[in-house]
Design a protein around this motif. Structure first.
Motif, PDB file in Angstrom:
ATOM      1  N   UNK A   6       0.839  -1.205   0.000  1.00  0.00           N
ATOM      2  CA  UNK A   6       0.000   0.000   0.000  1.00  0.00           C
ATOM      3  C   UNK A   6       0.873   1.252   0.000  1.00  0.00           C
ATOM      4  N   UNK A   7       1.948   1.240   0.791  1.00  0.00           N
ATOM      5  CA  UNK A   7       2.799   2.428   0.930  1.00  0.00           C
ATOM      6  C   UNK A   7       3.454   2.823  -0.390  1.00  0.00           C
ATOM      7  N   UNK A   8       3.949   1.844  -1.152  1.00  0.00           N
ATOM      8  CA  UNK A   8       4.618   2.189  -2.415  1.00  0.00           C
ATOM      9  C   UNK A   8       3.630   2.743  -3.440  1.00  0.00           C
ATOM     10  N   UNK A   9       2.383   2.326  -3.331  1.00  0.00           N
ATOM     11  CA  UNK A   9       1.357   2.894  -4.213  1.00  0.00           C
ATOM     12  C   UNK A   9       1.051   4.335  -3.815  1.00  0.00           C
ATOM     13  N   UNK A  10       1.131   4.619  -2.516  1.00  0.00           N
ATOM     14  CA  UNK A  10       0.852   5.969  -2.031  1.00  0.00           C
ATOM     15  C   UNK A  10       1.990   6.946  -2.308  1.00  0.00           C
ATOM     16  N   UNK A  11       3.255   6.477  -2.184  1.00  0.00           N
ATOM     17  CA  UNK A  11       4.393   7.393  -2.224  1.00  0.00           C
ATOM     18  C   UNK A  11       5.383   7.115  -3.352  1.00  0.00           C
ATOM     19  N   UNK A  12       5.129   6.100  -4.163  1.00  0.00           N
ATOM     20  CA  UNK A  12       5.929   5.848  -5.360  1.00  0.00           C
ATOM     21  C   UNK A  12       7.426   5.674  -5.043  1.00  0.00           C
ATOM     22  N   UNK A  13       7.748   4.683  -4.246  1.00  0.00           N
ATOM     23  CA  UNK A  13       9.141   4.323  -3.991  1.00  0.00           C
ATOM     24  C   UNK A  13       9.262   2.805  -4.117  1.00  0.00           C
ATOM     25  N   UNK A  14      10.491   2.310  -4.171  1.00  0.00           N
ATOM     26  CA  UNK A  14      10.703   0.885  -4.379  1.00  0.00           C
ATOM     27  C   UNK A  14      10.483   0.117  -3.080  1.00  0.00           C
ATOM     28  N   UNK A  15       9.703  -0.941  -3.158  1.00  0.00           N
ATOM     29  CA  UNK A  15       9.415  -1.734  -1.967  1.00  0.00           C
ATOM     30  C   UNK A  15      10.670  -2.472  -1.496  1.00  0.00           C
ATOM     31  N   UNK A  16      10.950  -2.432  -0.189  1.00  0.00           N
ATOM     32  CA  UNK A  16      12.105  -3.178   0.337  1.00  0.00           C
ATOM     33  C   UNK A  16      11.815  -4.666   0.498  1.00  0.00           C
ATOM     34  N   UNK A  17      10.569  -5.084   0.207  1.00  0.00           N
ATOM     35  CA  UNK A  17      10.194  -6.487   0.403  1.00  0.00           C
ATOM     36  C   UNK A  17      10.576  -7.379  -0.777  1.00  0.00           C
ATOM     37  N   UNK A  18      11.073  -6.773  -1.866  1.00  0.00           N
ATOM     38  CA  UNK A  18      11.470  -7.554  -3.039  1.00  0.00           C
ATOM     39  C   UNK A  18      12.603  -8.498  -2.680  1.00  0.00           C
ATOM     40  N   UNK A  19      12.388  -9.789  -2.929  1.00  0.00           N
ATOM     41  CA  UNK A  19      13.383 -10.842  -2.703  1.00  0.00           C
ATOM     42  C   UNK A  19      13.738 -11.057  -1.233  1.00  0.00           C
ATOM     43  N   UNK A  20      12.918 -10.588  -0.313  1.00  0.00           N
ATOM     44  CA  UNK A  20      13.109 -10.936   1.103  1.00  0.00           C
ATOM     45  C   UNK A  20      12.699 -12.394   1.285  1.00  0.00           C
ATOM     46  N   UNK A  21      13.548 -13.190   1.926  1.00  0.00           N
ATOM     47  CA  UNK A  21      13.301 -14.621   2.071  1.00  0.00           C
ATOM     48  C   UNK A  21      13.236 -15.013   3.546  1.00  0.00           C
ATOM     49  N   UNK A  22      12.385 -15.996   3.823  1.00  0.00           N
ATOM     50  CA  UNK A  22      12.312 -16.585   5.166  1.00  0.00           C
ATOM     51  C   UNK A  22      12.467 -18.088   5.012  1.00  0.00           C
ATOM     52  N   UNK A  23      13.340 -18.670   5.808  1.00  0.00           N
ATOM     53  CA  UNK A  23      13.607 -20.104   5.735  1.00  0.00           C
ATOM     54  C   UNK A  23      12.336 -20.912   5.924  1.00  0.00           C
ATOM     55  N   UNK A  24      12.107 -21.848   5.013  1.00  0.00           N
ATOM     56  CA  UNK A  24      10.950 -22.711   5.116  1.00  0.00           C
ATOM     57  C   UNK A  24      11.139 -23.685   6.277  1.00  0.00           C
ATOM     58  N   UNK A  25      10.058 -24.029   6.928  1.00  0.00           N
ATOM     59  CA  UNK A  25      10.128 -24.991   8.032  1.00  0.00           C
ATOM     60  C   UNK A  25       8.837 -25.771   8.095  1.00  0.00           C
ATOM     61  N   UNK A  26       8.900 -26.876   8.754  1.00  0.00           N
ATOM     62  CA  UNK A  26       7.706 -27.684   8.962  1.00  0.00           C
ATOM     63  C   UNK A  26       6.955 -27.145  10.167  1.00  0.00           C
ATOM     64  N   UNK A  27       5.753 -26.630   9.915  1.00  0.00           N
ATOM     65  CA  UNK A  27       4.942 -26.092  11.019  1.00  0.00           C
ATOM     66  C   UNK A  27       4.560 -27.218  11.974  1.00  0.00           C
ATOM     67  N   UNK A  28       4.563 -26.887  13.257  1.00  0.00           N
ATOM     68  CA  UNK A  28       4.179 -27.875  14.255  1.00  0.00           C
ATOM     69  C   UNK A  28       2.679 -28.129  14.180  1.00  0.00           C
ATOM     70  N   UNK A  29       2.331 -29.378  13.980  1.00  0.00           N
ATOM     71  CA  UNK A  29       0.933 -29.756  13.935  1.00  0.00           C
ATOM     72  C   UNK A  29       0.560 -30.413  15.256  1.00  0.00           C
ATOM     73  N   UNK A  30      -0.558 -30.009  15.784  1.00  0.00           N
ATOM     74  CA  UNK A  30      -1.009 -30.600  17.035  1.00  0.00           C
ATOM     75  C   UNK A  30      -1.544 -32.007  16.818  1.00  0.00           C
ATOM     76  N   UNK A  31      -1.708 -32.716  17.886  1.00  0.00           N
ATOM     77  CA  UNK A  31      -2.307 -34.055  17.847  1.00  0.00           C
ATOM     78  C   UNK A  31      -3.345 -34.144  18.957  1.00  0.00           C
ATOM     79  N   UNK A  32      -4.259 -35.073  18.799  1.00  0.00           N
ATOM     80  CA  UNK A  32      -5.272 -35.258  19.838  1.00  0.00           C
ATOM     81  C   UNK A  32      -4.629 -35.857  21.082  1.00  0.00           C
ATOM     82  N   UNK A  33      -5.266 -35.650  22.213  1.00  0.00           N
ATOM     83  CA  UNK A  33      -4.788 -36.236  23.462  1.00  0.00           C
ATOM     84  C   UNK A  33      -5.008 -37.749  23.433  1.00  0.00           C
ATOM     85  N   UNK A  34      -4.124 -38.469  24.090  1.00  0.00           N
ATOM     86  CA  UNK A  34      -4.385 -39.891  24.296  1.00  0.00           C
ATOM     87  C   UNK A  34      -5.483 -40.008  25.348  1.00  0.00           C
TER      88      UNK A  34
END
Length: 337
Positions: A145-173
């Motif tokens: 939204x900000x770059x559309x308002x003020x016409x500057x280059x987004x700093x989010x281009x090519x920002x990466x976050x390491x992929x991981x396996x999300x913790x999935x819950x399990x039912x109680x025994x």
């Protein structure tokens, strides 16, 4: 022009003026982000010093974009009208805990890709994967939204976050379930224990508990996973035999006053390493183990999709179960701990 102030030279279309002092000449130039002030005993030296200073100086131009923390006030005001309260509160939490402390005092256009990448990478190094992912998503939404308002280059281009396996819950025994039930019965005077028992034997999400209304044969609640602007969905959850067994130990109205964080902390105290959402997993798992109609389980728990249910959304839309069948199926959820 005053005799005390005269033009030394023209630089970049601006008149560079000097002032005669008692034993020297002084020049001040405050234009285009430059802030130069110097003296010399003669005009030739003054001109040489000025040109050398202007060549070495780096202009400090005032950014044309607001501080991020100021822009977020505007961004949040819009979001408050377009998203659900729980989503909005999630935005506030991330902004207060991470975004403003790290970037709030910088102008939008001054925040670089490296700034954001380094911050997210530090969170990943601390194994805060989910927080890093949520921050990336929220920052991208803000800067889109900000770059559309003020016409500057987004700093989010090519920002990466390491992929991981999300913790999935399990039912109680069954053993864990009995520990939870016994604990809550022993502490039946505490509203938090009433809340835990309701969640365990209704399958509600924690956020749905606060809208719940108890009837003789069922519980009404507002389904939480509905986007703002969509028609609110009231879900009817039949009271199972397992819930009936613990109902004498439940203060339903008191349970609705307990904060979700407190419910989670207490549940983790009873069963370490577990999360409140796993109470919901337990209800769904027991319903399936007891042989309940899988489509009805989806209706009870408010799921739109279940990979174990071999049917289409259209098929479900054309199926209307009788009240007799709807309530009869819940009677199957009856087992010994």
């Amino acid at each position: 022009m005053s005799e005390l102030v005269k033009i030394l030279l023209i630089y970049s279309g601006h008149a560079v003026k000097y002032r005669s002092l008692k034993n020297s000449f002084q020049v001040r130039f405050r234009r285009d982000g430059y802030n130069i002030e110097l003296c010399a005993q003669d005009l030739t030296t003054l001109k040489i010093r000025f040109l050398a200073a202007i060549e070495q100086a780096v202009p400090h131009k005032k950014p044309s974009t607001p501080l991020l923390k100021d822009y977020l006030t505007e961004w949040l005001a819009i979001k408050k009208t377009t998203v659900k309260e729980t989503t909005y509160n999630g935005y506030i939490a991330l902004i207060n805990a991470h975004i403003n402390p790290a970037f709030g005092d910088k102008h939008l256009s001054e925040i670089t890709r490296a700034d954001i990448q380094n911050y997210l990478s530090a969170l990943v190094k601390e194994e805060k994967y989910r927080t890093a992912e949520k921050l990336k998503i929220q920052l991208k939404a803000i800067f889109d939204v900000a770059v559309a308002d003020y016409n500057f280059k987004s700093p989010m281009t090519k920002v990466e976050v390491t992929k991981h396996d999300a913790k999935k819950g399990t039912s109680l025994s069954l053993v864990e379930e009995k520990i939870v039930v016994d604990y809550c019965i022993l502490h039946k005077d505490e509203p938090v224990c009433s809340a835990i028992l309701i969640l365990l034997y209704s399958g509600m999400r924690v956020g749905e508990l606060y809208s719940a209304i108890l009837h003789e044969k069922y519980i009404d609640c507002e389904t939480e996973k509905i986007r703002k602007g969509k028609a609110q969905e009231i879900r009817k959850i039949p009271i199972s035999p397992m819930l009936k067994k613990v109902m004498p130990y439940i203060d339903f109205e008191a349970a609705k006053t307990v904060k979700r964080d407190y419910i989670n902390r207490r549940f983790q105290k009873i069963i370490q390493g577990r999360h409140t959402h796993e109470l919901r997993y337990t209800f769904i798992t027991r319903a399936k183990e007891c042989g309940c109609n899988l489509e009805l389980v989806m209706l009870w728990d408010g799921h739109k999709f279940d990979k174990e249910v071999v049917t289409t959304a259209v098929d479900r839309g054309y199926t209307t179960y009788s009240d007799d069948y709807y309530f009869r199926e819940i009677e199957k959820i009856n087992y010994e701990l």
